[in-house]
Scaffold this motif. Sequence first.
Motif, short mmCIF file in Angstrom:
data_model
loop_
_atom_site.label_atom_id
_atom_site.label_comp_id
_atom_site.label_asym_id
_atom_site.label_seq_id
_atom_site.Cartn_x
_atom_site.Cartn_y
_atom_site.Cartn_z
N THR A 24 35.44 30.35 52.48
CA THR A 24 36.18 31.56 52.87
C THR A 24 37.60 31.23 53.32
OG1 THR A 24 35.36 31.51 55.14
CG2 THR A 24 34.06 32.76 53.54
N ASN A 25 38.40 32.28 53.40
CA ASN A 25 39.78 32.15 53.86
C ASN A 25 39.86 32.49 55.35
OD1 ASN A 25 39.65 34.98 54.05
ND2 ASN A 25 40.59 35.27 52.03
N HIS A 26 41.07 32.64 55.86
CA HIS A 26 41.27 32.93 57.28
C HIS A 26 40.82 34.34 57.68
CE1 HIS A 26 44.85 34.13 55.11
NE2 HIS A 26 45.18 34.92 56.11
N TYR A 27 40.45 35.17 56.70
CA TYR A 27 39.90 36.50 56.99
C TYR A 27 38.37 36.48 56.98
CZ TYR A 27 44.64 38.06 55.97
OH TYR A 27 45.99 38.22 55.98
N ASP A 28 37.79 35.29 56.79
CA ASP A 28 36.34 35.11 56.72
C ASP A 28 35.73 35.82 55.50
OD1 ASP A 28 34.14 33.76 57.80
OD2 ASP A 28 33.44 35.55 58.85
N THR A 29 36.52 35.88 54.41
CA THR A 29 36.03 36.42 53.14
C THR A 29 36.23 35.37 52.05
OG1 THR A 29 38.18 37.44 52.62
CG2 THR A 29 36.54 38.81 53.77
N LEU A 30 35.47 35.49 50.98
CA LEU A 30 35.53 34.50 49.90
C LEU A 30 36.97 34.33 49.42
CD1 LEU A 30 33.79 32.67 48.01
CD2 LEU A 30 33.80 34.57 46.40
N PHE A 31 37.44 33.09 49.40
CA PHE A 31 38.79 32.78 48.94
C PHE A 31 38.91 33.18 47.46
CE2 PHE A 31 41.71 29.38 47.23
CZ PHE A 31 42.87 29.91 47.78
N GLY A 32 39.98 33.87 47.11
CA GLY A 32 40.18 34.35 45.73
C GLY A 32 40.15 33.23 44.70
N SER A 59 42.75 31.73 28.08
CA SER A 59 43.44 32.78 28.84
C SER A 59 42.45 33.54 29.70
CB SER A 59 44.19 33.75 27.92
OG SER A 59 43.27 34.53 27.18
N THR A 60 43.02 34.24 30.66
CA THR A 60 42.23 35.18 31.44
C THR A 60 42.85 36.55 31.25
OG1 THR A 60 43.56 34.90 33.44
CG2 THR A 60 41.63 33.48 33.20
N GLY A 61 42.00 37.56 31.32
CA GLY A 61 42.50 38.93 31.30
C GLY A 61 42.69 39.38 32.73
N GLN A 62 42.81 40.66 32.91
CA GLN A 62 42.97 41.20 34.25
C GLN A 62 41.74 40.90 35.08
OE1 GLN A 62 44.57 45.11 34.43
NE2 GLN A 62 43.63 45.56 36.40
N ILE A 63 41.96 40.46 36.31
CA ILE A 63 40.88 40.23 37.26
C ILE A 63 41.05 41.28 38.36
CG2 ILE A 63 39.79 38.59 38.85
CD1 ILE A 63 39.83 37.55 35.97
N ASP A 64 40.02 42.06 38.57
CA ASP A 64 40.07 43.13 39.57
C ASP A 64 39.20 42.77 40.76
OD1 ASP A 64 41.75 44.92 38.09
OD2 ASP A 64 40.02 45.39 36.83
N PHE A 65 39.84 42.61 41.92
CA PHE A 65 39.14 42.37 43.18
C PHE A 65 38.99 43.74 43.84
CE2 PHE A 65 41.04 38.35 42.13
CZ PHE A 65 40.14 37.40 42.57
N LYS A 66 37.80 44.32 43.75
CA LYS A 66 37.58 45.68 44.25
C LYS A 66 37.24 45.72 45.73
CE LYS A 66 36.00 46.72 39.66
NZ LYS A 66 34.87 46.48 38.81
N LYS A 67 36.64 44.65 46.23
CA LYS A 67 36.21 44.62 47.63
C LYS A 67 36.12 43.17 48.08
CE LYS A 67 32.75 46.70 50.61
NZ LYS A 67 31.56 47.54 50.68
N ALA A 68 36.47 42.92 49.33
CA ALA A 68 36.36 41.57 49.90
C ALA A 68 34.89 41.18 50.02
CB ALA A 68 37.03 41.52 51.26
N ILE A 69 34.63 39.88 49.87
CA ILE A 69 33.26 39.35 49.94
C ILE A 69 33.14 38.51 51.21
CG2 ILE A 69 31.54 37.92 48.78
CD1 ILE A 69 33.13 38.45 46.15
N PRO A 70 32.48 39.04 52.24
CA PRO A 70 32.43 38.30 53.51
C PRO A 70 31.45 37.13 53.48
CG PRO A 70 31.28 40.40 53.70
CD PRO A 70 31.88 40.36 52.32
#
Length: 133
Positions: A24-32, A59-70
């Motif tokens: 996780t990152n400093h927000y305690d959610t899965l690091f992108g 290549s990668t297409g669009q990646i959509d992060f819809k909600k943080a993962i704690p």
Amino acid sequence: MGTIEERILKSETHIFKAVFPSTTNHYDTLFGGTALHLMDEVAFICATRFSRKKVVTISTGQIDFKKAIPAGTLIELVAKVMSVGRTSCKIHVDIFMEQMYSELRETVVSGTFSFVAVDENKTPVPILDDLEL
């Protein structure tokens, strides 16, 4: 070997992970970046299972992060072949989040990854044998 449709069905790939504080990152959610790493990995496995050839991400297409993962949740990554070209395929990946102690499950990240089949010289080759196309 079967039809392309049968190969697509058989190559669908699922990976489950627990989200621990070390990812996780400093927000305690899965690091992108960790999410992208896991998505590329499951997409690679799916593309390999589909083609049974050496493949590389192109290549990668669009990646959509819809909600943080704690931290303290479970995730399931699901990869499916979306389309097939002569030397490449496109894989769609969804990350589903589940609460550990409830039935809540939701799609939280989605994206696409493209792969090309290569030979030992890293030259593109047909992703499937011509007889299968």
